[in-house]
Design a protein around this motif. Structure first.
Motif, PDB file in Angstrom:
ATOM      1  N   ILE A  84     -57.030 -20.558   1.554  1.00 42.26           N
ATOM      2  CA  ILE A  84     -55.840 -21.411   1.464  1.00 42.26           C
ATOM      3  C   ILE A  84     -55.423 -21.532   0.007  1.00 42.26           C
ATOM      4  O   ILE A  84     -56.220 -21.925  -0.846  1.00 42.26           O
ATOM      5  N   ASN A  85     -54.165 -21.197  -0.272  1.00 47.20           N
ATOM      6  CA  ASN A  85     -53.605 -21.261  -1.618  1.00 47.20           C
ATOM      7  C   ASN A  85     -52.380 -22.160  -1.634  1.00 47.20           C
ATOM      8  O   ASN A  85     -51.570 -22.159  -0.709  1.00 47.20           O
ATOM      9  N   GLN A  86     -52.255 -22.928  -2.698  1.00 55.72           N
ATOM     10  CA  GLN A  86     -50.984 -23.593  -2.991  1.00 55.72           C
ATOM     11  C   GLN A  86     -50.841 -23.723  -4.502  1.00 55.72           C
ATOM     12  O   GLN A  86     -51.769 -24.132  -5.195  1.00 55.72           O
ATOM     13  N   GLY A  87     -49.655 -23.336  -4.990  1.00 56.07           N
ATOM     14  CA  GLY A  87     -49.385 -23.413  -6.412  1.00 56.07           C
ATOM     15  C   GLY A  87     -49.775 -22.173  -7.187  1.00 56.07           C
ATOM     16  O   GLY A  87     -49.521 -22.077  -8.382  1.00 56.07           O
ATOM     17  N   GLY A  88     -50.394 -21.194  -6.513  1.00 54.41           N
ATOM     18  CA  GLY A  88     -50.786 -19.954  -7.157  1.00 54.41           C
ATOM     19  C   GLY A  88     -50.098 -18.761  -6.519  1.00 54.41           C
ATOM     20  O   GLY A  88     -49.299 -18.897  -5.596  1.00 54.41           O
ATOM     21  N   LYS A  89     -50.439 -17.568  -7.004  1.00 48.49           N
ATOM     22  CA  LYS A  89     -49.760 -16.352  -6.561  1.00 48.49           C
ATOM     23  C   LYS A  89     -50.079 -16.001  -5.124  1.00 48.49           C
ATOM     24  O   LYS A  89     -49.236 -15.495  -4.391  1.00 48.49           O
ATOM     25  N   GLY A  90     -51.328 -16.223  -4.714  1.00 44.74           N
ATOM     26  CA  GLY A  90     -51.671 -15.864  -3.347  1.00 44.74           C
ATOM     27  C   GLY A  90     -53.133 -16.107  -3.046  1.00 44.74           C
ATOM     28  O   GLY A  90     -53.888 -16.656  -3.850  1.00 44.74           O
ATOM     29  N   CYS A  91     -53.536 -15.665  -1.858  1.00 43.96           N
ATOM     30  CA  CYS A  91     -54.920 -15.842  -1.432  1.00 43.96           C
ATOM     31  C   CYS A  91     -55.838 -14.780  -2.027  1.00 43.96           C
ATOM     32  O   CYS A  91     -56.965 -15.074  -2.419  1.00 43.96           O
ATOM     33  N   VAL A  92     -55.362 -13.535  -2.064  1.00 44.29           N
ATOM     34  CA  VAL A  92     -56.126 -12.453  -2.690  1.00 44.29           C
ATOM     35  C   VAL A  92     -55.195 -11.698  -3.628  1.00 44.29           C
ATOM     36  O   VAL A  92     -54.085 -11.328  -3.247  1.00 44.29           O
ATOM     37  N   HIS A  93     -55.661 -11.456  -4.859  1.00 48.37           N
ATOM     38  CA  HIS A  93     -54.893 -10.694  -5.826  1.00 48.37           C
ATOM     39  C   HIS A  93     -55.799  -9.616  -6.417  1.00 48.37           C
ATOM     40  O   HIS A  93     -56.844  -9.919  -6.994  1.00 48.37           O
ATOM     41  N   ILE A  94     -55.419  -8.361  -6.237  1.00 45.88           N
ATOM     42  CA  ILE A  94     -56.181  -7.232  -6.780  1.00 45.88           C
ATOM     43  C   ILE A  94     -55.203  -6.368  -7.557  1.00 45.88           C
ATOM     44  O   ILE A  94     -54.360  -5.692  -6.979  1.00 45.88           O
ATOM     45  N   ASP A  95     -55.285  -6.407  -8.873  1.00 43.82           N
ATOM     46  CA  ASP A  95     -54.378  -5.631  -9.720  1.00 43.82           C
ATOM     47  C   ASP A  95     -55.005  -5.559 -11.097  1.00 43.82           C
ATOM     48  O   ASP A  95     -54.721  -6.372 -11.972  1.00 43.82           O
ATOM     49  N   THR A  96     -55.901  -4.582 -11.283  1.00 43.41           N
ATOM     50  CA  THR A  96     -56.689  -4.575 -12.508  1.00 43.41           C
ATOM     51  C   THR A  96     -57.088  -3.164 -12.892  1.00 43.41           C
ATOM     52  O   THR A  96     -56.996  -2.237 -12.098  1.00 43.41           O
ATOM     53  N   ASP A  97     -57.569  -3.003 -14.107  1.00 45.48           N
ATOM     54  CA  ASP A  97     -57.890  -1.673 -14.612  1.00 45.48           C
ATOM     55  C   ASP A  97     -59.298  -1.255 -14.199  1.00 45.48           C
ATOM     56  O   ASP A  97     -60.023  -1.979 -13.516  1.00 45.48           O
ATOM     57  N   TYR A  98     -59.704  -0.065 -14.691  1.00 47.39           N
ATOM     58  CA  TYR A  98     -60.963   0.525 -14.241  1.00 47.39           C
ATOM     59  C   TYR A  98     -62.194  -0.210 -14.754  1.00 47.39           C
ATOM     60  O   TYR A  98     -63.285  -0.020 -14.218  1.00 47.39           O
ATOM     61  N   SER A  99     -62.063  -1.030 -15.774  1.00 46.03           N
ATOM     62  CA  SER A  99     -63.220  -1.789 -16.244  1.00 46.03           C
ATOM     63  C   SER A  99     -63.654  -2.825 -15.213  1.00 46.03           C
ATOM     64  O   SER A  99     -64.817  -3.227 -15.179  1.00 46.03           O
ATOM     65  N   VAL A 100     -62.720  -3.250 -14.383  1.00 47.74           N
ATOM     66  CA  VAL A 100     -63.001  -4.244 -13.344  1.00 47.74           C
ATOM     67  C   VAL A 100     -63.159  -3.581 -11.976  1.00 47.74           C
ATOM     68  O   VAL A 100     -64.079  -3.885 -11.216  1.00 47.74           O
ATOM     69  N   PHE A 101     -62.278  -2.637 -11.661  1.00 42.41           N
ATOM     70  CA  PHE A 101     -62.232  -1.963 -10.354  1.00 42.41           C
ATOM     71  C   PHE A 101     -62.174  -0.469 -10.642  1.00 42.41           C
ATOM     72  O   PHE A 101     -61.146   0.061 -11.022  1.00 42.41           O
TER      73      PHE A 101
END
Length: 216
Positions: free
Chosen positions: A136-153
């Motif tokens: 449950i999200n309110q006030g943020g971008k969303g419930c799941v956010h995956i958008d990152t470079d290769y150091s993380v993913f």
């Protein structure tokens, strides 16, 4: 350019892949994984504590975070979102009764906040999974956010989102909320994915009152 995805569509022209389907065969076995229990009376009381307790992890050191029924609320903490770690599955015992909330504001929108985002740790994810949870999200971008470079993913890495309920309570009237993020034909509020070449996200049996949005 962004794309709203429906079951069966792949984002693969540039080497990135998002797969929306019921079955995905390319999953490593987690037999023998170390299990961390979370909940009242369990090894950990918060998911964050369980994640922080994992220091040795990888293909030969897999972990399962077993989440007991309950409400896990990070709204009034300093956490912008919960993270993910390499070769870790976060699994609820009951999809509708394992609830993770991040309600940062009922009046202001801030795209920095989410419920889950792998960027919290720079852990070089080759495989990770969220399963059987209500977010449950309110006030943020969303419930799941995956958008990152290769150091993380990592390039060649896979993240599986399985059997999730994603509820976004943000309204267009919240200060700073882009109206375009709250329409039926654009993303926002549910699952938001930005992929680099070679990254794969699998969205399986998930429901969102927002949308599932992906871009390369």
């Amino acid at each position: 350019m962004g794309q709203l995805y429906r079951k069966g569509q792949n984002l693969s022209s540039a080497g990135e892949t998002i797969i929306l389907q019921k079955e995905y065969k390319d999953e490593p076995s987690f037999d023998g994984a170390h299990v961390h229990t979370v909940g009242e009376g369990e090894e950990h009381t918060t998911i964050q504590d369980a994640l922080n307790d994992i220091n040795i992890n990888g293909l030969n050191h897999k972990h399962i975070i077993d989440v007991k029924e309950g409400v896990y609320d990070i709204s009034n903490t300093d956490l912008p979102f919960l993270g993910m770690k390499n070769y870790v599955k976060i699994v609820g015992r009951n999809k509708t009764k394992c609830i993770i909330k991040n309600i940062k504001s009922t009046t202001v929108y801030n795209a920095y906040y989410n419920v889950f985002d792998p960027s919290y740790y720079s852990d070089g994810i080759e495989f990770a999974m969220l399963s059987n949870l209500t977010l449950i999200n309110q006030g943020g971008k969303g419930c799941v956010h995956i958008d990152t470079d290769y150091s993380v993913f990592k390039k060649g890495g896979k993240i599986i989102l399985d059997n999730l309920i994603c509820i976004d309570l943000t309204t267009p009237s919240q200060e700073g909320c882009p109206a375009s993020l709250r329409t039926d034909d654009f993303g926002g509020g549910g699952i938001n994915i930005g992929l680099r070449r070679g990254q794969t996200v699998v969205v399986r049996n998930c429901w969102a009152n927002g949308s599932i949005y992906a871009h390369n």
